[in-house]
Design a protein around this motif. Structure first.
Motif, short mmCIF file in Angstrom:
data_model
loop_
_atom_site.label_atom_id
_atom_site.label_comp_id
_atom_site.label_asym_id
_atom_site.label_seq_id
_atom_site.Cartn_x
_atom_site.Cartn_y
_atom_site.Cartn_z
N THR A 429 68.74 46.45 16.16
CA THR A 429 69.76 45.40 16.22
C THR A 429 70.62 45.54 17.47
OG1 THR A 429 69.84 45.37 13.81
CG2 THR A 429 71.65 44.32 14.98
N LYS A 430 71.09 46.77 17.77
CA LYS A 430 71.92 46.98 18.96
C LYS A 430 71.13 46.71 20.24
CE LYS A 430 75.28 50.38 17.26
NZ LYS A 430 75.78 51.78 17.42
N ALA A 431 69.90 47.20 20.27
CA ALA A 431 69.08 47.02 21.46
C ALA A 431 68.83 45.55 21.73
CB ALA A 431 67.75 47.77 21.30
N ASP A 432 68.54 44.80 20.67
CA ASP A 432 68.27 43.37 20.83
C ASP A 432 69.51 42.63 21.28
OD1 ASP A 432 66.21 41.38 20.56
OD2 ASP A 432 67.36 40.55 18.90
N PRO A 446 67.87 45.09 32.48
CA PRO A 446 67.55 45.89 31.31
C PRO A 446 66.04 45.86 31.04
CG PRO A 446 68.21 43.72 30.58
CD PRO A 446 67.92 43.66 32.06
N SER A 447 65.62 46.77 30.19
CA SER A 447 64.28 46.75 29.63
C SER A 447 64.39 47.26 28.20
CB SER A 447 63.32 47.64 30.43
OG SER A 447 62.03 47.65 29.83
N VAL A 448 63.61 46.68 27.30
CA VAL A 448 63.69 47.07 25.89
C VAL A 448 62.30 47.06 25.29
CG1 VAL A 448 64.03 44.72 25.00
CG2 VAL A 448 64.96 46.68 23.73
N ILE A 798 61.58 58.07 18.88
CA ILE A 798 60.42 57.22 18.65
C ILE A 798 60.85 55.81 18.27
CG2 ILE A 798 58.81 59.05 18.02
CD1 ILE A 798 59.45 58.48 15.07
N VAL A 799 59.99 54.84 18.60
CA VAL A 799 60.21 53.43 18.28
C VAL A 799 59.62 53.15 16.91
CG1 VAL A 799 59.68 51.07 18.94
CG2 VAL A 799 60.22 52.77 20.70
N THR A 800 60.44 52.59 16.00
CA THR A 800 60.04 52.32 14.62
C THR A 800 60.58 50.94 14.21
OG1 THR A 800 62.05 53.22 13.62
CG2 THR A 800 60.30 54.80 14.18
N PRO A 801 60.36 50.52 12.98
CA PRO A 801 60.92 49.23 12.55
C PRO A 801 62.44 49.17 12.64
CG PRO A 801 59.18 49.88 11.05
CD PRO A 801 59.40 51.04 11.98
N ILE A 802 63.13 50.32 12.66
CA ILE A 802 64.59 50.27 12.72
C ILE A 802 65.14 50.80 14.03
CG2 ILE A 802 64.79 50.51 10.22
CD1 ILE A 802 65.64 53.41 10.69
N SER A 803 64.31 51.29 14.93
CA SER A 803 64.80 51.89 16.18
C SER A 803 64.04 51.35 17.37
CB SER A 803 64.69 53.42 16.14
OG SER A 803 63.33 53.81 15.97
N SER A 804 64.74 51.23 18.50
CA SER A 804 64.15 50.73 19.74
C SER A 804 64.62 51.57 20.90
CB SER A 804 64.53 49.26 19.97
OG SER A 804 64.06 48.44 18.93
N LEU A 805 63.88 51.53 21.99
CA LEU A 805 64.29 52.17 23.24
C LEU A 805 64.75 51.10 24.21
CD1 LEU A 805 61.48 54.85 23.72
CD2 LEU A 805 63.94 55.33 23.62
N THR A 810 73.95 50.36 33.89
CA THR A 810 75.07 51.26 34.16
C THR A 810 75.51 51.98 32.89
OG1 THR A 810 76.76 49.59 33.70
CG2 THR A 810 75.88 49.68 35.95
N ALA A 811 76.26 53.05 33.08
CA ALA A 811 76.81 53.79 31.94
C ALA A 811 77.79 52.92 31.17
CB ALA A 811 77.51 55.06 32.45
N GLN A 812 78.49 52.02 31.89
CA GLN A 812 79.44 51.13 31.23
C GLN A 812 78.73 50.17 30.26
OE1 GLN A 812 79.42 51.78 34.49
NE2 GLN A 812 81.30 53.02 34.59
N ASP A 813 77.49 49.78 30.62
CA ASP A 813 76.73 48.90 29.72
C ASP A 813 76.43 49.60 28.41
OD1 ASP A 813 76.62 46.73 31.44
OD2 ASP A 813 74.84 47.49 32.47
N TYR A 814 76.04 50.88 28.48
CA TYR A 814 75.77 51.63 27.25
C TYR A 814 77.04 51.76 26.40
CZ TYR A 814 71.23 53.04 29.17
OH TYR A 814 69.95 53.04 29.66
N GLN A 815 78.15 52.03 27.05
CA GLN A 815 79.41 52.19 26.32
C GLN A 815 79.83 50.88 25.66
OE1 GLN A 815 82.22 53.70 29.17
NE2 GLN A 815 81.14 55.66 29.44
N ARG A 816 79.64 49.77 26.37
CA ARG A 816 80.06 48.47 25.85
C ARG A 816 79.34 48.10 24.56
NH1 ARG A 816 78.81 42.97 28.21
NH2 ARG A 816 77.60 44.13 29.73
N PHE A 817 78.07 48.47 24.47
CA PHE A 817 77.28 48.12 23.29
C PHE A 817 77.14 49.29 22.32
CE2 PHE A 817 75.85 45.15 26.57
CZ PHE A 817 76.03 43.94 25.90
N ASP A 818 77.97 50.33 22.53
CA ASP A 818 77.99 51.50 21.64
C ASP A 818 76.60 52.12 21.50
OD1 ASP A 818 79.10 53.41 19.96
OD2 ASP A 818 78.76 52.19 18.15
#
Length: 864
Positions: A429-432, A446-448, A798-805, A810-818
């Motif tokens: 959910t967060k990655a999307d 980005p890449s997901v 690992i990538v699973t039904p509930i987790s994504s890579l 930037t580091a600020q982007d990661y912080q912004r989306f927790d």
């Protein structure tokens, strides 16, 4: 010249062009002779066609040739027109008789103009890209027109074949002339202003010239000419009839679903089950999603909806659509049917940006194989080129990677400003949310990567511009497949931006010596147990070698030991009192009869909008009906509560995914099934459908592969293979295709196993825990309910039904989306990782040892 005209008009049906060449003395025509005008025409046609081919290959790229090729083709056509205009009889009005000497020249002239037509269609599309068969038909028609110049030199049997194809060609150009008739009024007006609109009349000129020649040769070649005209018309009529029958059947099934007492499945699911699966059905379903269709309001721009590839102009589809009633299928239902029946899921995925101008330019494949652990790790590094005219045009690359059974994605990297940035693991959910916000609104890097059903993952990369190649890397941990005494590695292939012609570098590395290695291509040895190869990219291949004994070493991480062991073939008591047969078109009548005779002394059921008990009287009629289905969706939740139930199935390669059924009563019932005991199932086929693959991964069913003889033996002995995942004293998962188990324990073992076995364990253990909750949106999004599972995914990365890579800029982007970097985890897998990660107490010993070595090394220098 007057004498020449009189001689040709006196015998219009004569089987010759003329006994004279223009500008030459009267003499008998020589075999395969060619005058100067015709030779110049062939040169003009070849030059024009060459420019057209180049322009189609570079239509989306920058460069003067792609932008001006139409003008070159147009000028070549004008040049040859002016040259032939000086030959008098060539350019007389169409309703007057013409010198047959120049008939081949007139055909050649229209072909040159035809190339200019198709070149003009690139900047100003009147019709879409031609269907493959139509492109072939146009080229064959052009070849027939050129061959007509040597008609007299051909044996009579070849003349008959020539005029057979001439008749077919005449029908083709009649279709184009009629198709373009709606723009004739505007084209006549355009002739006065620009002159470009002459192109709309070229098919009409070709049509008139063809029929004039056919009328002249009618008496001598009546049969082949008539056959050539009738064959395409009869074929088109038959196609229209089939289109109408298929459309009627779709509507009948739709109406039947609406009147059923039960509506377990959406209408499109039952249509996909029962519709005839052929190429016409595909076109009926795709309809305006993939083909140019008739428009109610005339327009210079064709009305089309793109389905991930270029929308095509197919005369058969367009004609059939004019004479057939429309079905009640909505666009979403058509998309679902194409996804299921024709593997179109990659092309129907949501896009935030276009990717029309992207190509996969280079693929680097690095493989490390661990033979004594039946495991492999593969890294694919892809370079993407944007061939847009615009230097600043941003596009989104969308890839679907198809993984070997049981594989899991364990790393993702994206190159940003020339530097490799590794992915962070977070909830899907967060990655999307982060990806859509940054790509859809802010247009940055980005890449997901997300998990998908059916052993697949999807990767998105943004932005891809023409200023530089975009590069990303994906890492996959896979079990090797054990067949007899040989292990097989399957290459990971993908769908995405076109990869035909892409270069590929392969590096193969074995952690142990192997024997009996079989590779479908030659590779160069580059070191001990290492091989390399550079070539043009080929997606599908595999290699195999002799299996070696499994290692007894383990991998230790976070005070847990992971170890692999051979799968033990043991059975448990089981009395199957109720037998359920999952029938579809994968079954043969012989197989059905064999299984039924084997179990007829028990209660035997099949599913057809409800459970039906089979008997000797009704079995044949029921089998005939169910065996015509393209796929089956057995309601496992309806029988899982019966501890004496056994399902016997043979699956097709197609079916809806479990998620496709999420909003249906069938999906609701499956989601509410809270039982943790998987349904015992025998698969007598060689594959599983996407539906059953997911059920098997989620441990909703326990699918054991067996032939009919083995099933009979098990039933006779009242046995079924034991569920070792549940019976083990340690946490344990089965890796079926590798015929091994991976256990998690606190035992102390010699280390040396790769971290990939811990990743494989975590993936299978998580799927086991998710089970039927997979269909619950709330469950997968609820961080409290899935916190334990997410922690396990983070630990294994690992990538699973509930987790994504995901990779952000930037580091600020990661912080912004927790999104935080996973702590105390295996991190992104690499080709360098090969053994255990030190435990905390081991790190302490290492540090103490390093300090002691430093002290004794440098103390003498301190004294000095």
């Amino acid at each position: 010249m007057k004498t020449l005209l009189q001689s040709t008009e006196a015998d219009p049906a004569a089987d010759h062009h003329s006994s004279n060449y223009p500008g030459s003395p009267a003499e008998a025509r020589k075999p395969f002779a060619m005058d100067t005008d015709y030779l110049i025409g062939l040169i003009c046609l070849a030059l024009s066609f060459g420019l057209f081919i180049v322009s189609t290959k570079t239509s989306n790229t920058s460069g003067p040739l792609s932008e001006t090729s139409f003008l070159f083709c147009y000028m070549i056509a004008i040049f040859y027109t002016l040259r032939m205009s000086t030959r008098g009889e060539t350019w007389l009005s169409f309703w007057k008789a013409k010198n047959k000497t120049y008939q081949p020249h007139r055909l050649l002239l229209w072909l040159i103009w035809l190339v200019s037509c198709f070149s003009f269609n690139i900047p100003m599309p009147i019709f879409n890209e031609s269907a493959p068969w139509l492109s072939v038909a146009i080229v064959v028609s052009a070849g027939v027109c050129i061959l007509f110049n040597w008609e007299e030199s051909l044996p009579r049997v070849f003349k008959k074949i020539l005029f057979l194809f001439f008749g077919i060609s005449a029908v083709l150009w009649t279709y184009y002339a009629v198709y373009l008739s709606w723009i004739y009024p505007a084209s006549i007006f355009g002739l006065i202003i620009l002159g470009f609109s002459i192109h709309s009349f070229i098919p009409l000129f070709l049509c008139i010239t063809h029929f004039r020649i056919l009328f002249q040769r009618w008496e001598m070649y009546k049969a082949p000419i008539l056959a050539g005209i009738l064959l395409p018309m009869l074929f088109a009529a038959g196609y229209v009839v089939q289109w109408r029958l298929i459309s009627k059947k779709i509507q009948t099934i739709t109406n039947s679903v609406a009147t059923q007492d039960r509506d377990d499945f959406p209408a499109w699911v039952q249509i996909g089950q029962k519709i005839d699966d052929n190429w016409i059905t595909r076109q009926v379903i795709a309809n305006y999603l993939a083909y140019q269709m008739p428009r109610k309001d005339p327009s210079f721009v064709p009305e089309t909806l793109n389905l991930g590839s270029s929308v095509r102009h197919d005369p058969l589809v367009l004609i059939a659509a004019l004479f057939a009633k429309k079905t009640d299928l909505s666009q979403s239902e058509r998309v679902k049917l194409l996804e299921v029946l024709y593997d179109a899921r990659h092309y129907t995925q949501e896009r935030l940006w276009s990717g029309d101008n992207l190509r996969t330019e280079n693929v680097v494949t690095q493989i490390r194989i661990y033979p004594d652990f039946r495991t492999a790790y593969t890294e694919k590094t892809l370079s993407i080129g944007n061939h847009s005219r615009s230097r600043w045009r941003q596009e989104e690359a969308l890839y679907t990677f198809y993984l070997p059974e049981g594989s899991v994605v364990s790393s993702l990297s994206l190159w940003i400003n020339g530097r490799e940035e590794k992915g962070y693991l977070t909830t899907q959910t967060k990655a999307d949310s982060a990806y859509k916000t940054i790509v859809g609104v802010e247009s940055r890097d980005p890449s997901v990567i997300h998990w998908q059903e059916g052993n697949a993952v999807k990767v998105r990369v943004f932005p891809c511009t023409s200023s530089e190649r975009r590069k990303f890397k994906i890492g996959i941990t896979s079990p090797l497949q054990l067949n007899g005494n040989r292990l097989t590695y399957e290459n990971i292939y993908f769908k995405g931006p076109a990869s035909d012609g892409a270069s590929e570098g392969i590096r193969l590395d074995f952690a142990k010596n192997v024997s009996g290695l079989k590779i479908p291509f030659e590779m160069e040895e580059s070191g001990a147990n290492q091989m390399t190869l550079n070539r043009t990219y080929i997606p599908s291949w595999d290699l195999s070698f002799d299996a070696i004994p499994l290692s007894d070493k383990g991998f230790i991480f976070n005070s847990k030991t992971y170890q692999i062991k051979p799968f033990r073939e043991i059975s448990e008591p089981f009395s199957a009192r109720k037998i359920y047969l999952d029938i579809n078109n994968a079954w043969t009548k012989t197989e059905f009869d064999s299984v039924f005779n084997m179990v007829k002394d028990r209660a035997v059921f099949v599913y057809d909008n409800g459970m039906i008990q089979l008997s000797t009287e009704n079995k044949n009629a029921i089998f005939d009906r169910l065996s015509s289905w393209n796929y089956s969706l057995f309601p496992v939740h309806a029988v899982r509560r019966d501890n004496n139930a056994l399902l016997i199935t043979k699956e097709t390669s197609i079916s809806p995914n479990v998620k496709d059924l999420q909003q249906s009563p069938f999906g609701d019932a499956l989601r509410k099934d809270s039982l943790t005991t998987p349904l015992k199932t025998f698969n007598i086929g060689n594959e599983l459908s996407p539906y059953f693959k997911t059920l098997h991964e989620l441990r909703i069913v326990r699918c054991e592969k067996a032939d009919i003889r083995q099933v009979g033996e098990m039933l006779t002995r009242n046995q079924f293979p034991a569920d070792q995942e549940r019976d083990a004293s340690h946490h344990l998962v089965r890796i079926d295709n590798a015929k091994m188990t991976i256990s998690e324990s606190t035992d102390s073992l010699p280390t040396g196993a790769p971290d990939h076995i811990a990743r494989l364990y975590a993936y299978n253990h998580m799927m086991q825990q998710i089970g039927t909750k997979y269909l619950s949106k709330e469950y997968l999004k609820d961080s409290a309910a899935t916190s334990g599972l997410l922690k396990e995914a983070e630990q294994a990365n690992i990538v699973t039904p509930i987790s994504s890579l995901i990779v952000l800029e930037t580091a600020q982007d990661y912080q912004r989306f927790d999104i935080q970097k996973s702590k105390n985890s295996l991190d992104n897998a690499t080709l360098k990782n090969s053994g255990a990660v030190p435990e905390p107490h081991e790190w302490a010993l290492i540090i103490i040892f390093a300090l002691l070595v430093s002290y004794y090394t440098f103390r003498n220098y301190v004294r000095l």
